[in-house]
Design a protein around this motif. Structure first.
Motif, PDB file in Angstrom:
ATOM      1  N   GLY A  88       0.793  -1.220   0.000  1.00  0.00           N
ATOM      2  CA  GLY A  88       0.000   0.000   0.000  1.00  0.00           C
ATOM      3  C   GLY A  88       0.823   1.266   0.000  1.00  0.00           C
ATOM      4  O   GLY A  88       0.267   2.364  -0.001  1.00  0.00           O
ATOM      5  N   SER A  89       2.150   1.129   0.006  1.00  0.00           N
ATOM      6  CA  SER A  89       3.063   2.289   0.059  1.00  0.00           C
ATOM      7  C   SER A  89       2.673   3.211   1.216  1.00  0.00           C
ATOM      8  O   SER A  89       2.570   4.435   1.058  1.00  0.00           O
ATOM      9  N   LEU A  90       2.465   2.608   2.364  1.00  0.00           N
ATOM     10  CA  LEU A  90       1.978   3.362   3.520  1.00  0.00           C
ATOM     11  C   LEU A  90       3.092   3.877   4.413  1.00  0.00           C
ATOM     12  O   LEU A  90       2.896   4.825   5.170  1.00  0.00           O
ATOM     13  N   GLY A  91       4.249   3.225   4.360  1.00  0.00           N
ATOM     14  CA  GLY A  91       5.334   3.605   5.255  1.00  0.00           C
ATOM     15  C   GLY A  91       6.447   2.580   5.203  1.00  0.00           C
ATOM     16  O   GLY A  91       6.691   1.959   4.170  1.00  0.00           O
ATOM     17  N   ASP A  92       7.075   2.366   6.331  1.00  0.00           N
ATOM     18  CA  ASP A  92       8.218   1.460   6.418  1.00  0.00           C
ATOM     19  C   ASP A  92       7.812   0.207   7.196  1.00  0.00           C
ATOM     20  O   ASP A  92       7.606   0.262   8.420  1.00  0.00           O
ATOM     21  N   PRO A  93       7.707  -0.952   6.516  1.00  0.00           N
ATOM     22  CA  PRO A  93       7.318  -2.173   7.231  1.00  0.00           C
ATOM     23  C   PRO A  93       8.326  -2.591   8.304  1.00  0.00           C
ATOM     24  O   PRO A  93       7.982  -3.348   9.211  1.00  0.00           O
ATOM     25  N   GLU A  94       9.570  -2.098   8.218  1.00  0.00           N
ATOM     26  CA  GLU A  94      10.574  -2.442   9.222  1.00  0.00           C
ATOM     27  C   GLU A  94      10.252  -1.824  10.585  1.00  0.00           C
ATOM     28  O   GLU A  94      10.812  -2.229  11.605  1.00  0.00           O
ATOM     29  N   ARG A  95       9.343  -0.865  10.592  1.00  0.00           N
ATOM     30  CA  ARG A  95       8.932  -0.281  11.877  1.00  0.00           C
ATOM     31  C   ARG A  95       8.019  -1.219  12.663  1.00  0.00           C
ATOM     32  O   ARG A  95       7.779  -1.009  13.856  1.00  0.00           O
ATOM     33  N   LEU A  96       7.498  -2.224  11.997  1.00  0.00           N
ATOM     34  CA  LEU A  96       6.646  -3.206  12.679  1.00  0.00           C
ATOM     35  C   LEU A  96       7.513  -4.190  13.446  1.00  0.00           C
ATOM     36  O   LEU A  96       8.475  -4.723  12.898  1.00  0.00           O
ATOM     37  N   SER A  97       7.185  -4.449  14.684  1.00  0.00           N
ATOM     38  CA  SER A  97       7.944  -5.444  15.440  1.00  0.00           C
ATOM     39  C   SER A  97       7.653  -6.828  14.875  1.00  0.00           C
ATOM     40  O   SER A  97       6.603  -7.066  14.265  1.00  0.00           O
ATOM     41  N   LYS A  98       8.576  -7.738  15.096  1.00  0.00           N
ATOM     42  CA  LYS A  98       8.398  -9.086  14.564  1.00  0.00           C
ATOM     43  C   LYS A  98       7.217  -9.798  15.201  1.00  0.00           C
ATOM     44  O   LYS A  98       6.721 -10.790  14.679  1.00  0.00           O
ATOM     45  N   PHE A  99       6.733  -9.294  16.343  1.00  0.00           N
ATOM     46  CA  PHE A  99       5.626  -9.931  17.034  1.00  0.00           C
ATOM     47  C   PHE A  99       4.263  -9.524  16.453  1.00  0.00           C
ATOM     48  O   PHE A  99       3.264 -10.144  16.751  1.00  0.00           O
ATOM     49  N   VAL A 100       4.216  -8.442  15.661  1.00  0.00           N
ATOM     50  CA  VAL A 100       2.918  -8.001  15.119  1.00  0.00           C
ATOM     51  C   VAL A 100       2.864  -8.022  13.594  1.00  0.00           C
ATOM     52  O   VAL A 100       1.776  -7.965  13.021  1.00  0.00           O
ATOM     53  N   ARG A 101       4.001  -8.112  12.939  1.00  0.00           N
ATOM     54  CA  ARG A 101       4.004  -7.967  11.488  1.00  0.00           C
ATOM     55  C   ARG A 101       3.235  -9.080  10.766  1.00  0.00           C
ATOM     56  O   ARG A 101       2.836  -8.922   9.621  1.00  0.00           O
ATOM     57  N   LEU A 102       3.001 -10.213  11.431  1.00  0.00           N
ATOM     58  CA  LEU A 102       2.273 -11.323  10.806  1.00  0.00           C
ATOM     59  C   LEU A 102       0.780 -11.291  11.070  1.00  0.00           C
ATOM     60  O   LEU A 102       0.047 -12.146  10.571  1.00  0.00           O
ATOM     61  N   LEU A 103       0.280 -10.323  11.826  1.00  0.00           N
ATOM     62  CA  LEU A 103      -1.165 -10.196  12.032  1.00  0.00           C
ATOM     63  C   LEU A 103      -1.849  -9.924  10.696  1.00  0.00           C
ATOM     64  O   LEU A 103      -1.315  -9.233   9.838  1.00  0.00           O
ATOM     65  N   ARG A 104      -3.083 -10.471  10.526  1.00  0.00           N
ATOM     66  CA  ARG A 104      -3.735 -10.442   9.208  1.00  0.00           C
ATOM     67  C   ARG A 104      -5.175  -9.916   9.299  1.00  0.00           C
ATOM     68  O   ARG A 104      -6.099 -10.681   9.576  1.00  0.00           O
ATOM     69  N   PRO A 105      -5.398  -8.632   9.055  1.00  0.00           N
ATOM     70  CA  PRO A 105      -6.778  -8.141   8.960  1.00  0.00           C
ATOM     71  C   PRO A 105      -7.488  -8.811   7.787  1.00  0.00           C
ATOM     72  O   PRO A 105      -6.866  -9.161   6.779  1.00  0.00           O
ATOM     73  N   ASP A 106      -8.795  -8.981   7.892  1.00  0.00           N
ATOM     74  CA  ASP A 106      -9.540  -9.638   6.811  1.00  0.00           C
ATOM     75  C   ASP A 106      -9.631  -8.760   5.567  1.00  0.00           C
ATOM     76  O   ASP A 106      -9.503  -9.253   4.447  1.00  0.00           O
ATOM     77  N   ILE A 107      -9.865  -7.458   5.746  1.00  0.00           N
ATOM     78  CA  ILE A 107      -9.971  -6.532   4.610  1.00  0.00           C
ATOM     79  C   ILE A 107      -9.212  -5.264   4.963  1.00  0.00           C
ATOM     80  O   ILE A 107      -9.452  -4.663   6.012  1.00  0.00           O
ATOM     81  N   THR A 108      -8.312  -4.841   4.084  1.00  0.00           N
ATOM     82  CA  THR A 108      -7.627  -3.556   4.262  1.00  0.00           C
ATOM     83  C   THR A 108      -7.706  -2.785   2.952  1.00  0.00           C
ATOM     84  O   THR A 108      -7.331  -3.307   1.894  1.00  0.00           O
ATOM     85  N   ASP A 109      -8.205  -1.571   3.019  1.00  0.00           N
ATOM     86  CA  ASP A 109      -8.304  -0.696   1.855  1.00  0.00           C
ATOM     87  C   ASP A 109      -7.261   0.394   2.040  1.00  0.00           C
ATOM     88  O   ASP A 109      -7.423   1.300   2.865  1.00  0.00           O
TER      89      ASP A 109
END
Length: 249
Positions: A88-109
Motif C-alpha cells: 500500500g506504500s503506507l510507510g516502512d514495514p521495518e517499523r513493525l515489530s516481529k511480534f505483530v508484522r504477521l497479524l492479518r486483517p480480513d480486509i484492508t483498503d
C-alpha cells in the motif's frame, strides 16, 4: 555455592523469559489466523466443524464483495501487516515489530485507509473483533506515514442468497458493520416453497440454518458462491442460483 545459586537464578530467569516469548508468539499467531483459514475445500475426512467451513465461505464472499464495490481502490484481503504496509506504500514495514508484522486483517483498503475484521454475528465475536481491530490499527499506525493513518471502516453491509433448485431451500448470507472495523455476518434459512420466485420467498420467515442443511449443502454453497463471483461454471450437483448483492438491489 553462591556462584552456583547465582547461575541457577540467572538460568531460571532466562528460561522464564524464553517461555514468555514462546507463549506470546503463539498467541500472536492465533490472532493472525482467521477462522477456518486452512480449509481450501471440504474433504470427507475433514475434522473441521461445518460451521467453520461456512465461516470460510462467508469471509471469502464478504471480502470479494468489498473489492467489487471499490474497484478503483487497492483492497488487500487476509494479508499480513508487513505486506499491507509495503504493497500500500503506507510507510516502512521495518517499523513493525516481529511480534505483530504477521497479524492479518480480513480486509484492508489502503486507498480509503480503512480496515475490517469479519466475525460471526454475536456479542462475544463482536468483542473479539473489536480487540483485533484495535490491535491492527495500533500496530499499523506506528509504521505508516503521518498522513496515512488507518481507521476502522464503517457503512459496509449487504446480503446474498442461494436458492437450491426451483423453490428449494433458500439460504441468506448477510453482513453489517455495527461499529468501526467490525463486520458481523449471519447465515439464515427459508423453508422450501415450490414454484415461488426467490424474491417472493425473501418475505418468508427467517430461521436459523439447520445443521442437516449445513452438512448436506455446505460445500456446494461455498463452491457456488465462489463460481458466481468468478464467473465460472456451477459446481457439479448444484441446480440452483446464486443472487449476489448486485442482484438484490
Amino acid at each position: 555455592m553462591r556462584d552456583v545459586s547465582r547461575s541457577e537464578s540467572r538460568m531460571g530467569r532466562t528460561w522464564g523469559l524464553a517461555g514468555f516469548l514462546v507463549v506470546l508468539v503463539a498467541a500472536l499467531g492465533a490472532w493472525a489466523e482467521p477462522p477456518a483459514s486452512k480449509l481450501p475445500g471440504r474433504k470427507p475426512d475433514s475434522r473441521e466443524p461445518w460451521g467453520a467451513f461456512l465461516g470460510k465461505a462467508a469471509h471469502d464472499a464478504i471480502g470479494r464483495e468489498y473489492r467489487l464495490q471499490h474497484p478503483s481502490n487497492t483492497v488487500i484481503l487476509d494479508t499480513n501487516l508487513s505486506t499491507i504496509v509495503e504493497r500500500g506504500s503506507l510507510g516502512d514495514p521495518e517499523r513493525l515489530s516481529k511480534f505483530v508484522r504477521l497479524l492479518r486483517p480480513d480486509i484492508t483498503d489502503t486507498r480509503a485507509l480503512v480496515l475490517f475484521e469479519i466475525k460471526p454475528d454475536g456479542e462475544e465475536s463482536r468483542g473479539e473483533g473489536r480487540e483485533q481491530v484495535g490491535r491492527y490499527l495500533a500496530a499499523l499506525n506506528e509504521a505508516v506515514e503521518p498522513d496515512k493513518k488507518l481507521t476502522g471502516g464503517t457503512g459496509f453491509e449487504g446480503s446474498l442468497f442461494l436458492e437450491f433448485e426451483n423453490g428449494g431451500a433458500l439460504w441468506r448470507l448477510s453482513w453489517r458493520t455495527p461499529e468501526p472495523g467490525v463486520t458481523l455476518y449471519r447465515w439464515s434459512y427459508r423453508r422450501k416453497k415450490p414454484n415461488a420466485s426467490w424474491k417472493e420467498r425473501t418475505a418468508q420467515k427467517e430461521e436459523e440454518l439447520p445443521g442437516e442443511e449445513v452438512e448436506q449443502r455446505g460445500e456446494l454453497a461455498e463452491q457456488a458462491i465462489r463460481a458466481a463471483y468468478e464467473g465460472g461454471e456451477r459446481p457439479k450437483g448444484f441446480q440452483g442460483q446464486v443472487y449476489l448483492p448486485a442482484d438484490c438491489r
